[in-house]
Write an enzyme that holds these catalytic residues in place. Sequence first.
Site, PDB file in Angstrom:
ATOM      1  CB  CYS A 128     -44.748  29.507  40.889  1.00  0.00           C
ATOM      2  SG  CYS A 128     -46.284  28.704  41.315  1.00  0.00           S
ATOM      3  CB  CYS A 131     -46.072  27.063  38.525  1.00  0.00           C
ATOM      4  SG  CYS A 131     -46.956  28.530  39.052  1.00  0.00           S
TER       5      CYS A 131
END
Length: 99
Positions: A22, A25
């Site tokens: 991600c 993230c």
Amino acid sequence: MTFDELIQSDKPVLVDFFAEWCGPCKMMAPILKDVKQEIGDTATIVKVDVDKNPEAAGAFHVQGVPTLILFKHGKVLWRQSGVVAKPGLVSVIKKFTAG
């Protein structure tokens, strides 16, 4: 210590539900590091990889990553999905550590 034991803490526990793949993230990682330096021991910050811990993510209905959830005594005090800027995160944590 299990995840359930951890979130039962007297002090706030910020859980970052993330995934290795991600992009947003990855943007949260340095923000969380800065937040930890600012808040010190007033709260705990934990990262939970949703791919390695699907049961924890499922238990809190985490649909997307990153999702940040602030717990105290096992209760959800605050949650938000997406990247959260350091000032906002610090202010949320301080709101629940005051008093």
